[in-house]
Design an enzyme around this catalytic site. Structure first.
Site, short mmCIF file in Angstrom:
data_model
loop_
_atom_site.label_atom_id
_atom_site.label_comp_id
_atom_site.label_asym_id
_atom_site.label_seq_id
_atom_site.Cartn_x
_atom_site.Cartn_y
_atom_site.Cartn_z
N ARG A 130 23.69 14.95 -56.30
CA ARG A 130 25.48 15.36 -56.21
C ARG A 130 26.65 14.31 -56.22
O ARG A 130 27.89 14.42 -57.13
CB ARG A 130 25.73 16.17 -55.57
N HIS B 44 21.69 16.37 -52.53
CA HIS B 44 23.11 16.64 -52.35
C HIS B 44 23.00 15.05 -52.84
O HIS B 44 24.44 14.66 -53.31
CB HIS B 44 23.09 16.24 -51.22
N TYR C 257 33.67 11.76 -52.44
CA TYR C 257 32.83 11.31 -54.18
C TYR C 257 33.55 10.07 -54.50
O TYR C 257 32.61 9.55 -55.30
CB TYR C 257 32.92 12.81 -54.36
N ARG D 291 25.39 22.11 -56.53
CA ARG D 291 24.52 22.01 -54.89
C ARG D 291 23.21 23.02 -55.04
O ARG D 291 22.74 23.39 -56.05
CB ARG D 291 25.26 23.11 -53.88
N LYS E 297 30.01 27.91 -52.10
CA LYS E 297 30.15 28.39 -50.40
C LYS E 297 31.20 29.29 -50.39
O LYS E 297 32.22 29.92 -50.96
CB LYS E 297 30.19 27.54 -49.72
N HIS F 264 35.01 22.58 -54.64
CA HIS F 264 35.40 22.53 -53.83
C HIS F 264 36.85 22.93 -53.25
O HIS F 264 37.72 23.01 -54.22
CB HIS F 264 36.03 20.85 -52.97
#
Length: 318
Positions: A265, A262, A297, A168, A190, A288
């Site tokens: 990514r 992004h 994805y 990211r 995150k 994730h």
């Protein structure tokens, strides 16, 4: 804006960062959504000009006021966001998630409410969008567009990190020199969740050249712990990296529409999946929490799906 917030909202925002581990960016989004919602309620209750909603103060709002909020109030608010503010389904879904989180906190954590009016609040349906990404040929053309200027080695190394690790942009900007240990990279994702990924040859070689041929000559490089530095010797921002990606996209002649960090990514994850990466490995590499997020994805082209069906051994029996 913090000084204009009622204490109950301030407490919730602190809870988000210190307990839930939300980023400051996410916290600001929650703050904006709750502030807008409370201002909307005051405007409706007092028949105020909705066009001047940003001028309404909410600092005197108490728990007694919030106890009167109903599910219908939330539906009306989301309708206002759609009709008057032209919010997309994605934006309205975020606002709904904010309200659900806020009222869940008030009832579950603070025991301030007997009932949670947001418990039955439904999230606006969001149509699934096909991710924008580059195929292998486009990615190679993009890489070739990195100009050999004074920041060539830095920019090249960053692109290698994006395309090889699916990192990211916020994670790349927060990398420090100490984040690299031999061929391992420690990434803070995150919610301040840490993961470790392996650096392949493309990453290690490009990083070595950047450190040797560029970084050590940047003013302040000996005192700044950030891995990727700006010309002034400061940590790169997300906005700066986005501008660099946009410039490379133009210089390469690719001019891929809406190509952002992004989207790099997306490109990395898609190419890794098409090259044989399994979904669980991708989940770890991308950081994730849920495998369902990773599956976004792993889309494949219609022609590839058709090719699989055409190649089915039973098809050869006809």
């Amino acid at each position: 804006m913090q000084s204009d917030l009622p204490k109950i909202v301030k407490d919730f925002l602190v809870y988000l960062t210190t307990i839930k581990g939300k980023s400051l960016r996410t916290r600001k989004e929650y703050e904006y959504d709750i502030t807008l919602f409370l201002r909307f309620l005051i405007a409706v209750e007092n028949d105020l000009d909705i066009a001047k909603i940003n001028e309404i103060s909410i600092k005197d709002i108490t728990i007694d006021f919030i106890k009167e909020v109903s599910l219908e109030d939330m539906h009306l608010f989301l309708e206002y966001c759609e009709m008057e503010r032209n919010n997309s389904a994605v934006t309205r879904a975020r606002k709904a998630a904010t309200l659900k989180s806020f009222f869940k906190y008030l009832k579950g954590k603070r025991r301030m409410l007997d009932e949670n009016p947001a418990e039955e609040l439904e999230t606006p349906k969001i149509g699934k969008k096909k991710p924008i990404y580059m195929d292998q040929q486009e990615a190679e053309k993009f890489i070739a567009g990195i100009r050999k200027n004074k920041h060539y080695y830095r920019n090249y190394s960053m692109i290698m990190f994006f395309l090889n690790l699916g990192i990211r942009v916020s994670e790349l900007c927060s990398l420090n020199i100490t984040s690299v240990q031999d061929n391992l990279l420690h990434v803070i994702g995150k919610g301040n969740k840490e993961r470790t990924v392996f650096l392949n040859k493309a990453c290690t070689v490009s990083l070595y050249k950047y450190m040797e041929k560029e970084r050590q000559y940047i003013q302040g490089s000996t005192t700044n712990e950030a891995l990727f530095l700006s010309q002034k010797g400061t940590r790169l921002t997300r906005q700066t990296v986005a501008k660099i990606i946009k410039k490379i996209n133009q210089d390469s002649g690719l001019n891929k529409e809406k190509l952002t960090p992004h989207k790099l990514r997306h490109t990395s994850a898609t190419i890794m999946y098409k090259s044989g990466a399994d979904i669980r490995s991708l989940q770890h590499i991308l950081g994730h929490t849920s495998v369902s997020t990773t599956q976004i994805y792993t889309h494949v082209e219609d022609k590839e799906i058709r090719g699989v069906i055409e190649s089915n051994p039973f098809n050869l029996l006809v």
